[in-house]
Each structure stands twice: as structure tokens, then as C-alpha cells.
Design an enzyme around this catalytic site. Structure first.
Site, mmCIF file in Angstrom:
data_model
loop_
_atom_site.group_PDB
_atom_site.id
_atom_site.type_symbol
_atom_site.label_atom_id
_atom_site.label_comp_id
_atom_site.label_asym_id
_atom_site.label_seq_id
_atom_site.Cartn_x
_atom_site.Cartn_y
_atom_site.Cartn_z
ATOM 1 N N CYS A 162 -3.829 2.844 -4.954
ATOM 2 C CA CYS A 162 -3.050 3.654 -4.371
ATOM 3 C C CYS A 162 -1.476 3.935 -4.761
ATOM 4 O O CYS A 162 -0.753 5.108 -4.492
ATOM 5 C CB CYS A 162 -2.746 3.039 -3.465
ATOM 6 S SG CYS A 162 -2.195 1.105 -3.065
ATOM 7 N N HIS B 92 1.088 -1.511 0.284
ATOM 8 C CA HIS B 92 -0.442 0.051 0.021
ATOM 9 C C HIS B 92 0.836 1.610 -0.251
ATOM 10 O O HIS B 92 2.343 1.363 0.354
ATOM 11 C CB HIS B 92 -0.809 0.091 1.143
ATOM 12 C CG HIS B 92 -1.899 0.854 1.206
ATOM 13 N ND1 HIS B 92 -2.663 1.054 0.145
ATOM 14 C CD2 HIS B 92 -1.953 2.476 1.718
ATOM 15 C CE1 HIS B 92 -3.775 2.339 0.363
ATOM 16 N NE2 HIS B 92 -3.127 3.257 1.522
ATOM 17 N N HIS C 15 -4.084 9.026 1.571
ATOM 18 C CA HIS C 15 -4.065 8.035 0.389
ATOM 19 C C HIS C 15 -4.848 7.685 0.054
ATOM 20 O O HIS C 15 -5.874 7.904 0.687
ATOM 21 C CB HIS C 15 -2.434 6.658 1.494
ATOM 22 C CG HIS C 15 -3.720 6.655 2.396
ATOM 23 N ND1 HIS C 15 -4.212 4.937 3.070
ATOM 24 C CD2 HIS C 15 -4.436 7.240 3.709
ATOM 25 C CE1 HIS C 15 -4.780 5.022 3.932
ATOM 26 N NE2 HIS C 15 -4.793 6.257 4.348
#
Length: 173
Positions: free
Chosen positions: A108, A25, A37
Site C-alpha cells: 500500500c 497503512h 488505497h
């Protein structure tokens, strides 16, 4: 084990990589132990694959990466990073927005790299695509070899049958 905030102090604008089970991530560090994010509704791979939108969130880095993280400005050798204040300002402008989300086209990592470099890239997607291409090539070679072997085997059987037929015909006369 990945470092924690106590071991590494990122700078505003740094890309933060947080390892998950099957993927990483990505977030942008904005200072004060906070990151911005892009989060789809669920963080498991299945819900990510199903989702077409995600929300830009601001959270404490220690909450997002309780087991550690790493600063990974992965494209600094390829692109010049934008100024840190510009990265942070752009990230904060996007807070609360719902953006289009696509695991291959805009995830992301794309979000984070677009903030830092002004260009969206996902190394994870590229590596997955390269792996899929390599596996496809291996499968194609294996299928081709199997087909060629079957062809040769069939050709050999045909010649053997013809030989036997001639031998039987020769015995009749």
C-alpha cells in the site's frame, strides 16, 4: 494519539499514514473525507504475507482511520509531487482494479507513493531490510567472535596438553 479529520484537514493528493499494530497503512486523500488505497484480502500481517493480489478501493477516511491518521508526504524533499488533480485522477482510474501485491515489492505504501510522485517506494520495507541487515551483521560478528574465542581456547588447550605430555615423558627417563 493521532489527529482525526476534525483536527487536520488533508488536501487532495496528500499521503495519509494510518498506524496499525506492526506497520502503517497508506492511502491517498482525494477530498470529501475519502481516500483511495490498496487493500489485500485481509489486513492482518499473516494474510498480507500470503496474498499476491489486492484491490484498489475508495473509502471514507473516517472509516479507514477511526482512531486517527497523519498527513505524511514523506518523499516531498526527495521527489517533486505530481499535481494534485493528476494524483486524484490517476487514483480514481484505478478504482476496483485488482493489482499484484507483494509485501516487499508492491504494498500500500508503494501504491500511494507511486500515485503522488510517480515513483514507488516503501520506507517501511527499507527500514525492515536495514534492520535485518544490521541484525545479520551483529549475528555474524558474534559468531565470528565465538569462533575466534573457541579457536584460541582450543589452541591454548592443545599447548597445555603438549606441555603435560613433555613433562610426563621427562619424568619417565
Amino acid at each position: 494519539m493521532a489527529p482525526t479529520l476534525f483536527e487536520v484537514q488533508p488536501k487532495p493528493g496528500d499521503l495519509i499514514e494510518i498506524e496499525r499494530t506492526m506497520y502503517s497503512h497508506w492511502a491517498v486523500y482525494i477530498g470529501n473525507n475519502e481516500v483511495v488505497h490498496l487493500l489485500p484480502p485481509g489486513e492482518d500481517l499473516l494474510s498480507m504475507m500470503d496474498s499476491s493480489c489486492a484491490v484498489v478501493r475508495r473509502q471514507r477516511l473516517s472509516a479507514v482511520a477511526p482512531l486517527g491518521f497523519r498527513v505524511n508526504n514523506l518523499l516531498d524533499g526527495k521527489y517533486a509531487p505530481r499535481r494534485r488533480d493528476v494524483i486524484v485522477a490517476e487514483a480514481c482510474k484505478l478504482l476496483g482494479r485488482t493489482l499484484h501485491y507483494d509485501l516487499r515489492e508492491y504494498n500500500c505504501e508503494h501504491f500511494a507513493t507511486s500515485l503522488r510522485y510517480g515513483k514507488r517506494e516503501s520506507r517501511q520495507v527499507k527500514e525492515a531490510e536495514d534492520t535485518a541487515l544490521a541484525l545479520g551483521a551483529v549475528a555474524a560478528v558474534a559468531l565470528g567472535a565465538a569462533f575466534f574465542a573457541a579457536l584460541l581456547s582450543g589452541e591454548g588447550e592443545t599447548k597445555e596438553k603438549e606441555r603435560e605430555k613433555r613433562n610426563r615423558q621427562g619424568r619417565r627417563y
